[in-house]
Design an enzyme around this catalytic site. Structure first.
Site, PDB file in Angstrom:
ATOM      1  N   ASP A   1       3.304  10.232  -1.586  1.00 35.19           N
ATOM      2  CA  ASP A   1       4.531   9.053  -1.105  1.00 35.19           C
ATOM      3  C   ASP A   1       3.964   7.552  -1.894  1.00 35.19           C
ATOM      4  O   ASP A   1       4.692   7.417  -2.047  1.00 35.19           O
ATOM      5  CB  ASP A   1       4.961   9.201   0.233  1.00 35.19           C
ATOM      6  CG  ASP A   1       4.935  10.977   0.622  1.00 35.19           C
ATOM      7  OD1 ASP A   1       5.971  11.835   0.190  1.00 35.19           O
ATOM      8  OD2 ASP A   1       4.878  11.173   1.542  1.00 35.19           O
TER       9      ASP A   1
ATOM     10  N   LYS B   1     -11.833  -4.980  -0.109  1.00 39.23           N
ATOM     11  CA  LYS B   1     -11.621  -3.579  -0.453  1.00 39.23           C
ATOM     12  C   LYS B   1     -13.971  -3.865  -0.537  1.00 39.23           C
ATOM     13  O   LYS B   1     -13.908  -4.189  -1.059  1.00 39.23           O
ATOM     14  CB  LYS B   1     -11.580  -2.891  -1.417  1.00 39.23           C
ATOM     15  CG  LYS B   1      -9.436  -2.487  -1.955  1.00 39.23           C
ATOM     16  CD  LYS B   1      -9.213  -2.900  -3.224  1.00 39.23           C
ATOM     17  CE  LYS B   1      -8.921  -3.720  -3.983  1.00 39.23           C
ATOM     18  NZ  LYS B   1      -8.860  -3.623  -5.475  1.00 39.23           N
TER      19      LYS B   1
ATOM     20  N   ASP C   1     -10.808   0.997 -10.844  1.00 42.62           N
ATOM     21  CA  ASP C   1     -12.004   0.944 -11.792  1.00 42.62           C
ATOM     22  C   ASP C   1     -13.074   1.868 -10.736  1.00 42.62           C
ATOM     23  O   ASP C   1     -13.891   1.875 -11.444  1.00 42.62           O
ATOM     24  CB  ASP C   1     -11.398   0.014 -12.578  1.00 42.62           C
ATOM     25  CG  ASP C   1     -11.730  -0.908 -12.241  1.00 42.62           C
ATOM     26  OD1 ASP C   1     -10.969  -1.161 -10.890  1.00 42.62           O
ATOM     27  OD2 ASP C   1     -12.335  -1.777 -13.009  1.00 42.62           O
TER      28      ASP C   1
END
Lengths: 307, 307
Positions: free
Chosen positions: A23, A231, A256
């Site tokens: 979702d 991240k 990536d």
């Protein structure tokens, strides 16, 4: 992670099955949607297709040089409509961490910034006082007098209220700023980084990333790493999930880079991870890396086949 | 090295016995003879005492910002007479390595320097062509146009004859220089460092050392370290021994740092190592470190008791 990533490009049924599983799609930007200032063919259409299918789209970027407002502008310029609330940058993540999670004494609430205006804007939005950053008075060569003044804590160079050193990508890094950052940390400042990416993709190649700005300090500190808010730090995942309150199993991270994006999704317990070949890592990396995506495509636009 | 270092300060007999064991003393400079621009009390007298006893004195420094000629001048200013042949700097060591040991193809003989004039002077003395270094045209912010030009190898920014990247302490380090150094290495240039000291002692504290200038590149290269020509690299020991042809068992390395000076002496098979407490490492480091000196004193001048 010893699974073999599933290659989806050209496999319509597999792509449809993949899209149905989620979702929410969290997107890394540079290397996935565009490279530098060049948008990849099909990016706009792919995002539009996902929105039409009712998917929640979130942009999660380690680029600390831009604020969320800057990012919204960049997305708009490239033809991608986005709401500011859909954008999570490492500068935002770091600012939230400083203002809401770190418990700083009232006399040590100032941040010494190594970085660009994106960090400054997000700190300002969270009412966190800062020095350094883009202040042009730091863009100079160190002088013989500076050494003694830094060591003695002279107020002209050392602000006693600094309790945090926040390091992001700084295109104006210099010796004086590194020396100041080190001395603030030695005086007890918390050592934070917006992110520690080793490289920054640009012009089809790689340039120094935010991790190269903290690397000199890590070297001086005998290997001690900063707390990173980008991240794959789960501090950023907590912020994203806290805002959208989605079911992690119904969310997929698209990126990536194995060591930031894919690791971020896996360690965050998301339902899936999708890697693209338009950025830093190669197919060989995806198939043999220590961290592996659940699936991969040549480029994001390959998902259009599942429309 | 699990021996307990012998503490010599105040022990006249032990000092005399220590001095008698060696014909040659290799001295680290900063942190041993002086700190920054401040000479330690008794330095001149101690060196004079050693010379009067017929000892060979050699100055071995990782400071790459100065040439040997600069060092001779600095020594003279501080009242220490020295011959240029007694001085070994990491910029000299690196220049010799490039000119005499590296076999560079004739079209790849140029060096891209991240560093100060000491390196330039020593490269010039060895007739090694170079670019970068103190050239003021590199002291600027990277521009959007630079990225593409660097990647495409545009002659205005990328010199195809560069076959070596040599990194020393650079007080003018910036993002553009780091980007260029990385791209030269990716194009095949040999990655060298004059030295990789993490810190530089100054004004009674620590500042970024040469190792912080190569650290961003190491980060970008996934942990690949440069070949270092300074202490503890034995390339420098070979140069010193090649010149003076002394018996290693009759030589002693004197320094303040375990990871450079003391390691340099031990790995070079010298007869002894002496650590001083006027620099980077502490008594605790000497007694519990992985690398330990054979003996230590509070300060160099303590050796005067053995006169």
């Amino acid at each position: 992670m010893s699974v073999t990533p599933k290659y989806l490009t050209g496999d319509k049924a597999a792509i449809q099955e993949f899209l149905d599983k989620y979702d929410v799609f969290l997107f890394d930007c540079d290397g996935v949607l565009w490279s530098g200032d060049l948008i990849f063919e099909g990016t706009v259409e792919t995002l539009e297709m996902l929105r039409q299918k009712g998917k929640q789209v979130v942009f999660v970027t380690n680029n600390s040089t831009k604020s969320r407002a800057d990012y919204k502008k960049k997305l708009a310029t490239l033809g991608i409509p986005a709401d500011i609330e859909e954008i999570f940058s490492s500068s935002y993540s770091a600012s939230i961490y400083i203002s809401r999670i770190l418990s700083l004494p009232p006399t040590k609430r100032k941040v010494f910034v190594l970085g660009e205006s994106g960090i400054e804007q997000e700190l300002t939005a969270e009412s966190v006082p800062f020095i350094g950053g883009t202040d042009p008075s730091y863009n100079r060569t160190i002088t013989p007098a500076d050494y003694g003044q830094i060591v003695s804590g002279d107020r002209s160079l050392i602000d006693p209220e600094v309790g945090v050193v926040l390091v992001g990508l700084d295109f104006h890094i210099n010796y004086l700023k590194l020396a100041l950052a080190y001395h603030y940390i030695q005086r007890g400042a918390v050592f934070l980084a917006t992110n520690v990416d080793s490289t920054l993709p640009n012009a089809g190649s790689l340039f120094p990333g935010a991790g190269t700005i903290s690397a000199p300090l890590v070297k001086m500190l005998g290997g001690r790493e900063p707390v990173s808010l980008g991240k794959p730090s789960q501090a950023m995942m907590e912020a994203v999930c806290g805002k959208f309150r989605f079911e992690r199993g119904r969310a997929c991270m698209v990126g990536d880079r194995l060591d930031t994006d894919i690791r971020f999704g896996i360690e965050g317990g998301l339902g899936g991870t999708l890697a693209v070949l338009t950025g830093v890592n190669s197919k060989d990396d995806f198939l043999r890396g220590e961290v592996r995506p659940a699936a991969y495509v040549d480029g994001l636009k390959d998902l259009l086949e599942g429309a």
